[in-house]
Design an enzyme around this catalytic site. Structure first.
Site, PDB file in Angstrom:
ATOM      1  N   MET A   1      33.798  -5.392  -9.550  1.00 48.55           N
ATOM      2  CA  MET A   1      33.749  -4.729  -8.250  1.00 48.55           C
ATOM      3  C   MET A   1      33.309  -3.295  -8.444  1.00 48.55           C
ATOM      4  SD  MET A   1      37.290  -6.175  -6.803  1.00 48.55           S
ATOM      5  CE  MET A   1      37.987  -5.888  -8.416  1.00 48.55           C
ATOM      6  N   ASP A 171      38.964  -3.547 -14.899  1.00 47.80           N
ATOM      7  CA  ASP A 171      37.809  -4.170 -14.265  1.00 47.80           C
ATOM      8  C   ASP A 171      36.614  -4.005 -15.199  1.00 47.80           C
ATOM      9  OD1 ASP A 171      35.371  -4.437 -12.675  1.00 47.80           O
ATOM     10  OD2 ASP A 171      36.678  -4.476 -10.927  1.00 47.80           O
ATOM     11  N   ILE A 172      36.242  -5.091 -15.864  1.00 50.73           N
ATOM     12  CA  ILE A 172      35.197  -5.043 -16.888  1.00 50.73           C
ATOM     13  C   ILE A 172      34.025  -5.897 -16.423  1.00 50.73           C
ATOM     14  CG2 ILE A 172      34.669  -5.402 -19.325  1.00 50.73           C
ATOM     15  CD1 ILE A 172      37.710  -5.369 -19.821  1.00 50.73           C
ATOM     16  N   GLU A 173      32.878  -5.274 -16.277  1.00 49.38           N
ATOM     17  CA  GLU A 173      31.682  -5.988 -15.834  1.00 49.38           C
ATOM     18  C   GLU A 173      30.442  -5.243 -16.268  1.00 49.38           C
ATOM     19  OE1 GLU A 173      31.277  -5.869 -11.443  1.00 49.38           O
ATOM     20  OE2 GLU A 173      33.229  -4.874 -11.448  1.00 49.38           O
ATOM     21  N   GLY A 174      29.278  -5.844 -16.006  1.00 55.66           N
ATOM     22  CA  GLY A 174      28.020  -5.199 -16.359  1.00 55.66           C
ATOM     23  C   GLY A 174      27.867  -5.029 -17.860  1.00 55.66           C
TER      24      GLY A 174
END
Length: 514
Positions: A1, A171-174
């Site tokens: 997010m 929050d871990i993304e990309g």
């Protein structure tokens, strides 16, 4: 997010998710993943029948950087059921191991500009559970900017101590999903911090928030789970970002896509815990899981999560015994106004769908009465600080004063902000008034750390002293009790200090410098 300020894009950019390639069905408690000869049948834990709303929890994400001044009068942070997940703490820069809110605001900035410390204390006194989310899809994550495990653990700790937090959301993304060095450092720092807090008698719960496809966690996401378990982190759970699927079958609802992804993720979590010889909790994989949809319009144009989708997801979550439900975001949980001409373009402050008075938080949070940590939320009033013009952080409310929208006052040890221009009205804490009818919104208590309110001063003689008999024209500048003021229009006999609280009708405006 992510805070919705970057160009909208799918989390699976350039990838379309085809149901000709992904078969995801449930038969007699088993999940079938794959197609043809490659299909695999794996068991999924189901929650015991005794699982109840008191064991499960809801908390919406809240972007703390969006509301300040007059906007705080309409803030959704303290409204609705359940708790709040404050988002997002990131590094001050690529090489700056300093926690900030959205990179732009230090923790002190957030206290003064967004009244964050005060609002957190209000939620604490009301018994509302809180968590903090680190990371997100934009800006530099602390784990990337902090070059040592100790420095990273200390940066996390600064945030937890400031807000009295015992639950963190990573929050871990990309690109962060693929950075092996950062991944290892993050896991080691969280394990160290968790051990320290446990030894101190203040346990720390850790959630991983990861992107999912209809067939579950990506390989990179599974790597993040393994990294944490390998480091000895006791994970409270894995929160699936059930959003932005970009599936090519438009006839499949967002609820069905979300439910399918959760079933697949459950089997992956069961396998991961087994492979690391970590015993599952009594509720099995479902009690180690969360779901976070992006309410209303998603970043992918044809992905729209409706209130019907929310109801279907909530039913499934209750039936399966899903531990956690969240949503992105509380800031967006309202119908867009008629002046917003692009409802299919994601907005930071509305959902993009007609809600007809309902809220997504109300639907998704219904019956979920637990707390993120499973421990009772701390409650209780601290001693109220007496109203004193010499020490209060804002002017003490008076029925004799005029107040413009967005003006803060102190009354009975609490801070309020004005929703519209008013004078000689009801006291801010009038218990007989509905919140919508009151001219005031309660922000939070006066804090012991608050600094006394003081007007800016200028050197003596900077301007001539204001005189009641003088005629002043637009642009004239005067001094009054050491403070400078500039005339906005013609006036005579109107004291400049009225402009401190009445910005609309006072003929004067405050000067902070010559």
């Amino acid at each position: 997010m992510r805070p919705l300020v970057a160009p909208a894009r799918s989390r699976f950019a350039g990838r379309r998710l085809s149901f000709a390639r992904i078969a995801l069905t449930v038969v007699a408690g088993l999940v079938v993943v794959g197609v043809g000869a490659a299909a695999a049948v794996v068991p999924v834990f189901t929650a015991p029948a005794a699982s109840s709303g008191t064991d499960r929890w809801f908390a919406g994400y809240y972007d703390v950087t969006l509301d300040s001044g007059e906007q705080l009068a309409r803030s959704t942070m303290a409204q609705g059921p359940g708790g709040v997940i404050l988002a997002f703490v990131v590094a001050a820069g690529d090489d700056e191991c300093t926690p900030t809110w959205g990179k732009a605001y230090t923790l002190d900035d957030a206290a003064s500009r967004f009244h964050l410390d005060r609002r957190v204390e209000r939620l604490r006194r009301e018994g509302r559970p809180l968590a903090v989310s680190f990371g997100g899809a934009i800006n530099t994550e602390l784990a990337a900017a902090c070059t040592t495990v100790d420095a990273l653990a200390q940066a996390y700790g600064l945030v937890l101590d400031r807000y009295g937090i015992d639950v963190i959301d990573l929050d871990i993304e990309g690109d962060a999903l693929n950075d092996a060095e950062t991944t290892a450092r993050r896991a080691a720092a969280v394990a160290q911090l968790q051990r320290q807090r446990t030894e101190q008698g203040t346990p720390l719960d850790v959630w991983l928030t990861l992107p999912v496809a209809p067939d579950g966690l990506t390989d990179e996401g599974l790597g993040q789970v393994s990294s944490m378990l390998d480091a000895g982190v006791h994970l409270a759970g894995v929160n699936a970002m059930t959003m932005n699927f970009n599936a090519d079958d438009r006839s499949v609802s967002m609820a069905d896509l979300s439910i399918g992804s959760l079933r697949a993720t459950a089997s992956q979590i069961e396998t991961a815990w087994q492979e690391h010889d970590v015993p599952p909790p009594p509720g099995g994989a479902w009690s180690l899981m969360g779901a976070t949809p992006m309410i209303g319009q998603n970043d992918v144009a044809h992905d729209v999560f409706s209130l019907d989708d929310a109801r279907a997801l909530a039913r499934f979550a209750d039936e399966a015994g899903l531990e956690r439900v969240s949503m992105w975001s509380l800031n967006r949980d309202r119908t867009c106004g008629s002046n917003y001409p692009h409802p299919r373009t994601v907005s930071v402050s509305c959902s993009g769908v007609e809600q007809a008075g309902e809220t997504f938080s109300g639907v998704l949070g219904d019956g979920r009465d637990g707390t993120p940590s499973g421990r009772p939320a701390p409650t209780g009033d601290s001693p109220s600080i007496a109203d004193d013009p010499e020490t209060s952080p804002f002017p003490v409310w008076s029925s004799q004063s005029f107040y413009s929208a967005g003006v803060f006052v102190v009354w009975h040890g609490s801070v309020y902000v004005s929703k519209w221009w008013n004078e000689d009205g009801d006291v801010p804490d009038d218990p007989t008034l509905d919140a919508d009818a009151s001219a005031w919104t309660y922000i939070g208590p006066v804090l012991a750390a608050d600094r006394p309110f003081a007007l800016p001063t200028l050197p003596a003689g900077t301007y001539t002293e204001w005189a009641a008999s003088e005629l002043y024209n637009q642009g004239d500048r005067v001094m009054y009790d050491g403070t400078g003021y500039e005339a906005k229009w013609w006036s005579r006999g109107q004291r400049p200090d009225r402009s401190v609280t009445d910005r609309d009708y006072s003929p004067w405006k405050l000067l902070s410098e010559p």
